[in-house]
Motif scaffolding. Structure first.
Motif, short mmCIF file in Angstrom:
data_model
loop_
_atom_site.label_atom_id
_atom_site.label_comp_id
_atom_site.label_asym_id
_atom_site.label_seq_id
_atom_site.Cartn_x
_atom_site.Cartn_y
_atom_site.Cartn_z
N GLU A 3 -8.97 8.65 0.37
CA GLU A 3 -10.24 7.94 0.55
C GLU A 3 -10.02 6.46 0.88
N ILE A 4 -9.11 5.84 0.12
CA ILE A 4 -8.89 4.41 0.30
C ILE A 4 -8.22 4.13 1.65
N PHE A 5 -7.20 4.94 1.97
CA PHE A 5 -6.44 4.70 3.19
C PHE A 5 -7.28 4.90 4.45
N SER A 6 -8.30 5.73 4.36
CA SER A 6 -9.07 6.00 5.57
C SER A 6 -10.17 4.97 5.79
N ASP A 7 -10.41 4.12 4.80
CA ASP A 7 -11.49 3.15 4.90
C ASP A 7 -10.97 1.85 5.53
N LYS A 8 -10.98 1.81 6.84
CA LYS A 8 -10.39 0.69 7.54
C LYS A 8 -11.11 -0.62 7.22
N GLU A 9 -12.41 -0.52 7.10
CA GLU A 9 -13.21 -1.72 6.82
C GLU A 9 -12.80 -2.33 5.48
N LEU A 10 -12.61 -1.47 4.47
CA LEU A 10 -12.20 -1.92 3.13
C LEU A 10 -10.82 -2.58 3.19
N ILE A 11 -9.91 -1.94 3.90
CA ILE A 11 -8.55 -2.45 4.00
C ILE A 11 -8.54 -3.85 4.62
N ASP A 12 -9.34 -4.02 5.66
CA ASP A 12 -9.40 -5.33 6.31
C ASP A 12 -10.05 -6.37 5.40
N ARG A 13 -11.12 -5.96 4.77
CA ARG A 13 -11.87 -6.90 3.94
C ARG A 13 -11.02 -7.40 2.77
N CYS A 14 -10.22 -6.50 2.19
CA CYS A 14 -9.40 -6.89 1.03
C CYS A 14 -8.02 -7.37 1.43
N ARG A 15 -7.80 -7.53 2.72
CA ARG A 15 -6.54 -8.02 3.25
C ARG A 15 -5.34 -7.23 2.73
N LEU A 16 -5.46 -5.92 2.76
CA LEU A 16 -4.34 -5.06 2.38
C LEU A 16 -3.51 -4.76 3.61
N HIS A 17 -2.26 -4.40 3.37
CA HIS A 17 -1.39 -4.05 4.49
C HIS A 17 -1.11 -2.57 4.45
N MET A 41 0.81 -1.23 0.00
CA MET A 41 0.00 0.00 0.00
C MET A 41 0.84 1.27 0.00
N ASP A 42 2.05 1.18 0.60
CA ASP A 42 2.84 2.41 0.70
C ASP A 42 3.36 2.88 -0.66
N GLU A 43 3.23 2.04 -1.69
CA GLU A 43 3.63 2.49 -3.03
C GLU A 43 2.51 3.30 -3.67
N ALA A 44 1.35 3.33 -3.00
CA ALA A 44 0.17 3.93 -3.62
C ALA A 44 -0.05 5.37 -3.19
N THR A 45 0.80 5.88 -2.28
CA THR A 45 0.51 7.19 -1.70
C THR A 45 0.49 8.32 -2.73
N ASP A 46 1.28 8.17 -3.81
CA ASP A 46 1.34 9.25 -4.80
C ASP A 46 0.39 9.06 -5.98
N ALA A 47 -0.46 8.05 -5.90
CA ALA A 47 -1.32 7.74 -7.04
C ALA A 47 -2.38 8.81 -7.23
N ASP A 48 -2.79 9.00 -8.51
CA ASP A 48 -3.95 9.85 -8.77
C ASP A 48 -5.21 9.13 -8.30
N ARG A 49 -5.17 7.82 -8.50
CA ARG A 49 -6.36 7.03 -8.20
C ARG A 49 -5.90 5.63 -7.81
N ILE A 50 -6.54 5.08 -6.80
CA ILE A 50 -6.25 3.71 -6.40
C ILE A 50 -7.43 2.84 -6.78
N VAL A 51 -7.14 1.68 -7.38
CA VAL A 51 -8.19 0.72 -7.68
C VAL A 51 -7.90 -0.51 -6.82
N VAL A 52 -8.87 -0.85 -5.97
CA VAL A 52 -8.66 -2.00 -5.09
C VAL A 52 -9.41 -3.19 -5.65
N MET A 53 -8.66 -4.31 -5.81
CA MET A 53 -9.31 -5.50 -6.34
C MET A 53 -9.39 -6.57 -5.28
N ASN A 54 -10.46 -7.36 -5.36
CA ASN A 54 -10.62 -8.48 -4.44
C ASN A 54 -11.46 -9.54 -5.15
#
Lengths: 275, 270
Positions: A226-240, A201-214
């Motif tokens: 938006e993506i980083f603040s969504d804790k529920e999403l992060i847990d659900r998609c098993r992101l670090h 995830m730390d490679e995504a900080t400079d992105a214009d847009r993040i697309v999360v796949m699961n």
């Protein structure tokens, strides 16, 4: 103007016994010059999606169009592949020649580019990734990050509009990752459309847009904030999430008035304000 | 050694190194021809004189070149033994049952040694002065006419190039697997030849599996870089047949002529 358009895209891997879903019902539009990070844990379909983007795999349903050309049309395939350059995970398994400049020249040679133009492109591409000094050398002595920069140069020499990095940082040490990312960001700043596929995830900080796949589907798209603040999403998609981001989530769960952050510096700022 | 592409390339800035690889391949063919045409010590003197001049020009230490003969020591030994004992010609020096040592046999054996050594030395000189990539390029150009017979010249060239490219990678991998198996208690240097061969299996199988995986990924990478996009493929590096190559070719022709004349006994007295 959009350069990539995916419409209701589905693909599955079929063997005689079973069918494994690669990706399902993907809708995505990528604008020229965008920096998109495709996040997801292992086996979520990111690499399948990447291979669909330049016609290495063809969709079962739906369409992929690159600058107006459909990948499903056989006659477009080389045009599409020269527009959408792809860098893979293992730098060793994508080099064909024992001499660096020969490897970089391979793409334009295949396209039948004129000799003098190839020479110019090789010089330019190696310059762009900061590897000009190694031109006549062999890739064997190089570090992982350097090899991967050569792989990027090899793709750049085809003058693509889009650069896809399919987990290209996954096998590198932190320094190598840093090298590759800074090259990619520089290219993006010069106007290259970049799709960076990763599970860091730390490679995504400079992105214009993040697309999360699961599980083969797009779970969410949004800005890094938006993506980083969504804790529920992060847990659900098993992101670090990066450490700073995790700390903020914990603090806010404890009732502290903190906002989501992307980098350590921001975290420091937010924490200082708490006092 | 393993860091260098592969082979025995010995870089110097000599004119020999700068020759077109095609010229060097041609030189290899000429040397082989000369070695078989030569049938007298005078002819071998000419061969070795020529070879020595080339080594001097190439700036490679003579010792470095001579070392390459080591690899065929056993072959030389066997052929000398056979010829010393069984070549029956001239005065008999020693005899027992059907085995005889004769003056002619000894002289002939001497020639065999010179011939085999010349073959190895002259061909080694090619690999010492050109990189494998150059040789592949040269070979590809030589084979180009076969295109008209629908022979896939370019594909063969790519196969050779990829093979060369992956030799160091696979050697490194073999080392890693060997160490990993040793760490698990595998023993590679005990027992007879059969036991040793068997002990290699745990190295070979993972090596093959990994090679196939690499091949699969490489295939995607080739496709992604538009391999086979057009028949009209271009080349960044063009081989140029220059004045150096012309000079070298003329020297080679002269050399072969001398050897042929010596064989025909053209110089009367010799």
């Amino acid at each position: 103007m959009s350069i990539l358009e995916l419409n209701d895209l589905s693909f599955s891997y079929k063997t005689d016994e079973e069918e494994t879903i690669g990706v399902k019902n993907i809708n995505l539009t990528v604008e020229k010059g965008e920096f998109i990070v495709l996040l997801g844990h292992n086996g979520c379909g990111k690499s399948t999606l990447a291979k669909l983007l330049n016609g290495l795999l063809l969709p079962d349903e739906g369409t992929v169009s690159v600058d107006g050309f459909l990948t499903s049309d056989e006659s477009n395939i080389y045009k599409i592949r020269s527009k959408v350059g792809m860098v893979f995970q293992n730098p060793d398994n994508q080099m064909v020649a024992s001499i660096i400049e020969d490897d970089v020249a391979f793409g334009p040679e295949n396209l039948g580019v004129e000799r003098s133009e190839i020479v110019k492109r090789v010089e330019w591409a190696l310059e762009a990734v900061g590897m000009s000094a190694y031109r006549k050398g062999t890739p064997f002595k190089l570090s992982g990050g350097q090899k991967q920069r050569i792989a990027i140069a090899s793709v750049l020499a085809m003058k693509p509009d889009v650069l896809i990095l399919d987990e290209s940082t996954a096998m590198l040490d932190p320094q190598g990752r840093e090298e590759v990312l800074s090259v990619v960001k520089k290219l993006n700043a010069d106007g290259m459309t970049v799709i960076l596929i990763t599970h860091y995830m730390d490679e995504a900080t400079d992105a214009d847009r993040i697309v999360v796949m699961n599980a083969g589907q797009i779970e969410a798209t949004g800005t890094p904030k938006e993506i980083f603040s969504d804790k529920e999403l992060i847990d659900r998609c098993r992101l670090h999430p990066p450490v700073c981001c995790g700390v903020m989530h914990k603090l806010s769960a404890l009732g502290f008035p903190v906002e989501p952050v992307l980098t350590d510096e921001e975290a420091v700022e937010v924490l200082c304000r708490l006092r | 050694m393993r860091n260098v592409a592969f082979g025995q390339y010995y870089p110097t800035d000599s004119p020999i190194h700068k020759l077109d690889p095609r010229t060097k391949l041609f030189a290899g063919a000429i040397s082989i021809a000369a070695a078989f045409v030569a049938d007298s010590y005078w002819a071998y003197l000419a061969c070795y004189a020529f070879l020595f001049i080339v080594i001097l020009v190439s700036k490679i230490p003579v010792f470095q070149v001579l070392k390459t003969v080591k690899s065929i020591f056993a072959i030389i030994l066997i052929s000398v033994i056979l010829n010393v004992f069984f070549h029956d010609e001239g005065k008999v020096l020693w005899a027992w049952w059907k085995i005889k040592i004769t003056v002619g046999g000894l002289l002939y054996s001497g020639q065999i040694i010179l011939r085999l050594m010349f073959l190895v030395l002259s061909t080694s000189l090619i690999t010492l002065t050109s990189t494998p990539t150059e040789l592949t390029d040269g070979l590809e150009r030589f084979l180009t006419p076969l295109k008209y017979l629908r022979f896939p010249v370019h594909d063969v060239a790519i196969i050779m190039s990829i093979a060369l490219r992956f030799i160091p990678t696979l050697m490194e991998e073999t080392d890693k697997i060997t160490m990993a198996q040793k760490a698990r208690g595998a023993k590679f240097d005990v027992g007879g030849p059969l036991a040793r061969a068997k002990a290699l299996l745990p190295v070979l199988i993972p090596l093959f599996v990994s090679a196939f995986r690499r091949a699969d990924e490489l295939a995607f990478a080739l496709d992604a870089r538009c391999y086979n996009a057009t028949e009209a493929r271009t080349k960044m590096k063009v081989l140029r047949f220059g004045w150096r190559d012309l000079t070298a070719t003329l020297c080679l022709a002269l050399f072969l002529t001398v050897v042929i004349f010596l064989r025909l006994g053209f110089f009367g007295l010799l």
